[in-house]
Design a protein around this motif. Structure first.
Motif, mmCIF file in Angstrom:
data_model
loop_
_atom_site.group_PDB
_atom_site.id
_atom_site.type_symbol
_atom_site.label_atom_id
_atom_site.label_comp_id
_atom_site.label_asym_id
_atom_site.label_seq_id
_atom_site.Cartn_x
_atom_site.Cartn_y
_atom_site.Cartn_z
ATOM 1 N N VAL A 36 0.858 -1.183 0.000
ATOM 2 C CA VAL A 36 0.000 0.000 0.000
ATOM 3 C C VAL A 36 0.894 1.233 0.000
ATOM 4 O O VAL A 36 1.550 1.523 1.010
ATOM 5 C CB VAL A 36 -0.934 0.015 1.228
ATOM 6 C CG1 VAL A 36 -1.780 1.283 1.234
ATOM 7 C CG2 VAL A 36 -1.817 -1.220 1.242
ATOM 8 N N PRO A 37 0.990 1.969 -1.094
ATOM 9 C CA PRO A 37 1.837 3.167 -1.114
ATOM 10 C C PRO A 37 1.232 4.288 -0.279
ATOM 11 O O PRO A 37 0.016 4.449 -0.204
ATOM 12 C CB PRO A 37 1.898 3.538 -2.601
ATOM 13 C CG PRO A 37 0.659 2.949 -3.186
ATOM 14 C CD PRO A 37 0.362 1.706 -2.405
ATOM 15 N N ILE A 38 2.098 5.066 0.344
ATOM 16 C CA ILE A 38 1.691 6.212 1.147
ATOM 17 C C ILE A 38 2.164 7.477 0.434
ATOM 18 O O ILE A 38 3.365 7.733 0.336
ATOM 19 C CB ILE A 38 2.277 6.145 2.573
ATOM 20 C CG1 ILE A 38 1.775 4.884 3.289
ATOM 21 C CG2 ILE A 38 1.901 7.392 3.370
ATOM 22 C CD1 ILE A 38 2.358 4.718 4.688
ATOM 23 N N ASP A 39 1.223 8.251 -0.087
ATOM 24 C CA ASP A 39 1.529 9.544 -0.698
ATOM 25 C C ASP A 39 1.456 10.627 0.376
ATOM 26 O O ASP A 39 0.629 10.552 1.293
ATOM 27 C CB ASP A 39 0.551 9.860 -1.823
ATOM 28 C CG ASP A 39 0.627 8.849 -2.953
ATOM 29 O OD1 ASP A 39 1.718 8.280 -3.159
ATOM 30 O OD2 ASP A 39 -0.404 8.625 -3.630
ATOM 31 N N SER A 40 2.299 11.628 0.235
ATOM 32 C CA SER A 40 2.389 12.672 1.253
ATOM 33 C C SER A 40 2.348 14.040 0.601
ATOM 34 O O SER A 40 3.114 14.309 -0.328
ATOM 35 C CB SER A 40 3.681 12.521 2.066
ATOM 36 O OG SER A 40 3.790 11.219 2.624
ATOM 37 N N CYS A 41 1.460 14.877 1.094
ATOM 38 C CA CYS A 41 1.387 16.282 0.681
ATOM 39 C C CYS A 41 1.557 17.111 1.949
ATOM 40 O O CYS A 41 0.639 17.194 2.776
ATOM 41 C CB CYS A 41 0.058 16.586 0.002
ATOM 42 S SG CYS A 41 -0.101 18.285 -0.585
ATOM 43 N N VAL A 42 2.729 17.696 2.121
ATOM 44 C CA VAL A 42 3.084 18.408 3.348
ATOM 45 C C VAL A 42 2.728 19.877 3.202
ATOM 46 O O VAL A 42 3.163 20.547 2.256
ATOM 47 C CB VAL A 42 4.583 18.235 3.661
ATOM 48 C CG1 VAL A 42 4.964 19.028 4.905
ATOM 49 C CG2 VAL A 42 4.907 16.762 3.853
ATOM 50 N N LEU A 43 1.947 20.392 4.143
ATOM 51 C CA LEU A 43 1.461 21.765 4.091
ATOM 52 C C LEU A 43 2.140 22.674 5.095
ATOM 53 O O LEU A 43 1.878 23.874 5.104
ATOM 54 C CB LEU A 43 -0.051 21.785 4.340
ATOM 55 C CG LEU A 43 -0.892 20.867 3.451
ATOM 56 C CD1 LEU A 43 -2.336 20.858 3.913
ATOM 57 C CD2 LEU A 43 -0.799 21.291 1.992
ATOM 58 N N GLY A 44 2.993 22.122 5.944
ATOM 59 C CA GLY A 44 3.649 22.923 6.963
ATOM 60 C C GLY A 44 4.843 23.682 6.425
ATOM 61 O O GLY A 44 5.212 23.600 5.242
#
Length: 293
Positions: A170-178
């Motif tokens: 299960v791939p984990i995509d990350s969109c970081v907003l900090g």
């Protein structure tokens, strides 16, 4: 990064688990750059685009607050077929209000931490339930819309979730907003084969989401998606959250400290005193061997 093909609907059908950071302390600090209401506008448009790409796509939204986590929306629920946006916003508002009620008794310096480890665990549990109950399932993936700083106390739980996702493909995509990069999510996306992205312009957040994270796993083989410039695999100490090359590790829970501690702050294990070279050395004794007579 795909499960067994015989159990899939098709290679372009997706089960998207979206983890939304609802930490009120973070959003109060980011009010000038990206208000929470504007963030939700981008997210709702993105979720609708996922459901429009394929009528068999499924979207599940999990909120990660400061004190709790919870399921907010499931597109497979028959009750959410008619008023998707209204139901999602209503449940999210209730969750945020309850989380803020729990936060009133606590004083937090800075943006605080969100329960990223808990939301990852809930997403993986939902995916495993789909694997075991449905004979044909879509391709699962996790998208983390995260802004809060990394919580050092969640290091072990997050790493366990990362390795569980890797084993389940299960791939984990990350969109970081900090304001800063997330070392935890960098490692999560790298280990599981997901995409890590930190948008530079928040006004175009929907464009980032739709062009990078809306693609299914099969289509990603034909696209040039963003790749992280570098992943920091060095460990961070749990006491000061400093990146260290050498440190002390608890043998019980694998917590990392930059200085010797008398007691583990994570699991409570009591450490022994560090032995010096003089105290650890003992005089050599000759071993007596039996002599054959």
């Amino acid at each position: 990064m795909t499960p067994v093909s015989s159990k899939l609907y098709a290679d372009d059908v997706s089960l998207l688990m979206v983890l939304i950071d609802t930490n009120p302390f973070f959003w109060n600090s980011a009010q000038s750059t990206l208000p929470f209401s504007k963030f939700l506008t981008h997210v709702l448009a993105f979720l609708n685009s996922i459901l429009l790409l394929n009528q068999m796509n499924q979207v599940v939204v999990i909120a990660a607050g400061y004190n709790s986590c919870g399921y907010i929306f499931d597109s497979s629920d028959p009750q959410n077929q008619n008023k998707r946006a209204e139901d999602l916003l209503h449940k999210l508002e209730e969750f945020v209000d309850n989380d803020q009620e729990l936060c009133r008794e606590e004083s937090v310096d800075g943006p605080g931490f969100s329960l990223l480890s808990g939301s990852l665990s809930m997403a993986l549990c939902y995916i495993q339930r789909v694997f075991r109950t449905v004979p044909l399932h879509p391709q699962p993936r996790i998208l983390c819309l995260h802004g809060s700083p990394d919580g050092p106390g969640q290091y072990v739980a997050i790493m366990n979730s990362i390795f569980s996702a890797q084993r389940s493909m299960v791939p984990i995509d990350s969109c970081v907003l900090g304001a800063q990069h997330s070392a935890f999510l960098q490692q999560a996306s790298y280990i599981t084969g997901g995409v890590y992205l930190k948008p530079q312009i928040f006004d175009g957040l929907f464009q980032y989401l739709s062009t990078v994270f809306a693609t299914d796993l099969h289509s990603r083989y034909f696209l040039q998606l963003p790749k992280p410039a570098g992943v920091d695999f060095r460990a961070s100490c749990f006491c000061h959250k400093n990146t260290i090359d050498m440190g002390y590790i608890c043998s019980v829970c694998l917590s990392i400290f930059c200085k010797h501690q008398k007691k583990c702050s994570t699991c409570g294990s009591v450490f022994g005193q560090a032995q010096t070279q003089n105290s650890s050395t003992t005089p050599d004794r000759k071993m007596k061997m039996p002599v054959d007579g």
